[in-house]
Motif scaffolding. Structure first.
Motif, PDB file in Angstrom:
ATOM      1  N   LYS A 270      27.701  11.979  56.903  1.00  0.00           N
ATOM      2  CA  LYS A 270      26.598  11.369  57.633  1.00  0.00           C
ATOM      3  C   LYS A 270      25.254  12.047  57.356  1.00  0.00           C
ATOM      4  O   LYS A 270      24.216  11.564  57.788  1.00  0.00           O
ATOM      5  CB  LYS A 270      26.890  11.353  59.139  1.00  0.00           C
ATOM      6  N   ASP A 272      24.282  12.149  54.408  1.00  0.00           N
ATOM      7  CA  ASP A 272      23.833  11.306  53.308  1.00  0.00           C
ATOM      8  C   ASP A 272      23.643   9.886  53.833  1.00  0.00           C
ATOM      9  O   ASP A 272      24.392   9.430  54.690  1.00  0.00           O
ATOM     10  CB  ASP A 272      24.878  11.315  52.186  1.00  0.00           C
ATOM     11  N   ARG A 273      22.651   9.174  53.329  1.00  0.00           N
ATOM     12  CA  ARG A 273      22.330   7.859  53.866  1.00  0.00           C
ATOM     13  C   ARG A 273      23.493   6.874  53.749  1.00  0.00           C
ATOM     14  O   ARG A 273      23.683   6.016  54.596  1.00  0.00           O
ATOM     15  CB  ARG A 273      21.098   7.292  53.141  1.00  0.00           C
ATOM     16  N   ALA A 274      24.305   6.998  52.718  1.00  0.00           N
ATOM     17  CA  ALA A 274      25.417   6.068  52.503  1.00  0.00           C
ATOM     18  C   ALA A 274      26.635   6.390  53.361  1.00  0.00           C
ATOM     19  O   ALA A 274      27.564   5.597  53.444  1.00  0.00           O
ATOM     20  CB  ALA A 274      25.819   6.059  51.035  1.00  0.00           C
ATOM     21  N   ASN A 275      26.648   7.574  53.998  1.00  0.00           N
ATOM     22  CA  ASN A 275      27.778   7.955  54.857  1.00  0.00           C
ATOM     23  C   ASN A 275      29.095   7.879  54.089  1.00  0.00           C
ATOM     24  O   ASN A 275      30.116   7.441  54.606  1.00  0.00           O
ATOM     25  CB  ASN A 275      27.823   7.018  56.063  1.00  0.00           C
ATOM     26  N   LEU A 276      29.081   8.348  52.847  1.00  0.00           N
ATOM     27  CA  LEU A 276      30.153   8.076  51.891  1.00  0.00           C
ATOM     28  C   LEU A 276      31.291   9.096  51.952  1.00  0.00           C
ATOM     29  O   LEU A 276      31.058  10.306  51.966  1.00  0.00           O
ATOM     30  CB  LEU A 276      29.564   8.073  50.476  1.00  0.00           C
ATOM     31  N   SER A 290      33.822  14.443  50.420  1.00  0.00           N
ATOM     32  CA  SER A 290      32.448  13.994  50.631  1.00  0.00           C
ATOM     33  C   SER A 290      31.499  15.049  50.081  1.00  0.00           C
ATOM     34  O   SER A 290      31.758  16.254  50.198  1.00  0.00           O
ATOM     35  CB  SER A 290      32.182  13.773  52.125  1.00  0.00           C
ATOM     36  N   SER A 292      27.253  16.085  49.750  1.00  0.00           N
ATOM     37  CA  SER A 292      25.862  15.838  50.132  1.00  0.00           C
ATOM     38  C   SER A 292      25.018  16.992  49.616  1.00  0.00           C
ATOM     39  O   SER A 292      25.531  17.946  49.010  1.00  0.00           O
ATOM     40  CB  SER A 292      25.735  15.735  51.655  1.00  0.00           C
ATOM     41  N   ASN A 315      32.197   3.740  53.577  1.00  0.00           N
ATOM     42  CA  ASN A 315      31.329   4.276  54.619  1.00  0.00           C
ATOM     43  C   ASN A 315      32.251   4.844  55.702  1.00  0.00           C
ATOM     44  O   ASN A 315      33.062   4.127  56.277  1.00  0.00           O
ATOM     45  CB  ASN A 315      30.443   3.160  55.183  1.00  0.00           C
ATOM     46  N   VAL A 358      32.696   0.957  49.087  1.00  0.00           N
ATOM     47  CA  VAL A 358      31.393   1.188  48.466  1.00  0.00           C
ATOM     48  C   VAL A 358      31.610   1.400  46.975  1.00  0.00           C
ATOM     49  O   VAL A 358      32.462   2.219  46.584  1.00  0.00           O
ATOM     50  CB  VAL A 358      30.689   2.422  49.086  1.00  0.00           C
TER      51      VAL A 358
END
Length: 362
Positions: A270, A272-276, A290, A292, A315, A358
């Protein structure tokens, strides 16, 4: 109007009615609750023009009448009283409230401008248990869209057929579908605003609910309470086409372990903007990772894997929202490839949650 009413029962009825009062209303009369005293019963009606609630309780009515009281002030006064019985006496627009040694006088409004109850045609009706209705709402309404430029997706679709009811919510990134077996004679559908449904489950008790759907309104009715709502207009997505029965990889995994690993991985995701979060599925486990700017995380979760290895990304919020609502010890994740949706199921075969992946840059 002159009556006596049990304080605890009255508090409960006021709280139900207050669920239709909008704090953002610009129409003064809609800040109030319409009280009607008649036939040893007091009826409370509230509305914000989209949701209307009518509820009633027994009372000793010496003089009939009706008046509109300010919802917030009236509710606060009744809750602060300490006795068992409240005496209410209305003189014109001045209301006297007595309870033990407390004595209030408040100004009210005439009911002339209060909106009438909506008219709902009795064309499509069915009964459903409050438990089934509440469960269906809880397992779908969280997945509606928050984007009011796509109003049709801010509601839950009730899709009726003669054998069942499908409750469907989607927002373009995920979909929740709950099926209730319900033999009825209806073949219709309606999009109910999620806000209405979330308020509805707060007033349901352990009893059957009679549901009536007309062209632009729906009515949910119990023994003492009626909840009216306007329907959302527009074309809902053809959701059935999203559900595929052909899968190349199936993972059976502990729900608690998967949820815990995702919650830890999402601490960085979270940022990171993509919440990847990335899944690497291999025999016997899923690796969740994940990355970031702050750092990276890697989680290994044991899983029974049927089919081929797979790398796919999601996401993390959308995954967690669906898994948190499930209750069984194990969940099953069905994959086709890295670009098609993942379908998540639990022991309840009548529920599924679908998440779009994604696409990863190659």
């Amino acid at each position: 109007m002159k009556l006596k009413v049990n304080r605890k029962e009255f508090i409960k009825a006021i709280q139900i009615a207050q669920r239709a009062i909008s704090p953002r209303s610009t129409i003064q009369i809609l800040e109030g609750i319409l009280l009607k005293a008649k036939n040893n019963e007091i009826v409370l009606i509230s509305s914000d023009t989209e949701i209307t609630i009518k509820t009633s309780i027994a009372a000793i009515v010496m003089e009939e009448g009706e008046i509109v009281v300010n919802s917030r002030l009236f509710g606060d006064i009744i809750r602060k009283f300490q006795g068992d019985t409240i005496d209410i006496n209305l003189d014109g627009t001045s209301m006297n409230l007595k309870c033990e040694k407390s004595n209030f006088h408040i100004q009210c409004q005439l009911p002339d401008e209060y909106p009438m109850l909506p008219i709902v045609e009795k064309n499509n009706t069915f009964n459903i248990s409050s438990q089934e209705l509440s469960d269906s709402i809880k397992k779908t309404s969280f997945a509606v869209s928050m984007d009011e430029t796509r109003m049709v997706f801010t509601g839950v679709l009730m899709d009726l057929s003669p054998a069942k009811i499908n409750f469907v919510a989607l927002d373009g990134f995920r979909m929740a579908l709950k099926t209730v077996n319900n033999p009825n004679e209806n073949t219709t559908s309606a999009i109910i605003p999620a806000r209405t449904l979330n308020e509805l489950i707060k007033v349901l008790e352990n009893e059957d609910v009679n549901v009536c759907i007309s062209r632009n309104m729906a009515l949910f009715r119990t023994k003492t309470t009626e909840v009216y709502t306007t329907l959302l207009s527009g074309e809902f997505f053809k959701y059935q086409g999203l559900i595929t029965e052909s899968h190349t990889t199936i993972c059976t995994i502990s729900r608690v372990n998967l949820q815990s690993a995702l919650e830890r991985a999402s601490l960085l995701a979270k940022e990171d903007r993509a919440n990847l979060v990335k899944f690497e599925i291999e025999e016997g486990f899923i690796k969740i990772s994940s990355n970031s700017e702050i750092g990276n995380v890697e989680e290994i979760v044991e899983s029974k894997v049927e089919g081929g290895n797979l790398k796919i990304a999601f996401n993390s919020k959308y995954l967690l929202d669906g898994i948190k609502i499930m209750e069984s010890e194990e969940v099953r994740l069905y994959f086709t490839d890295s670009v098609n949706p993942c379908i998540i199921r639990e022991d309840d075969e009548d529920y599924l949650y679908l998440v779009l992946p994604v696409r990863l840059a190659k």
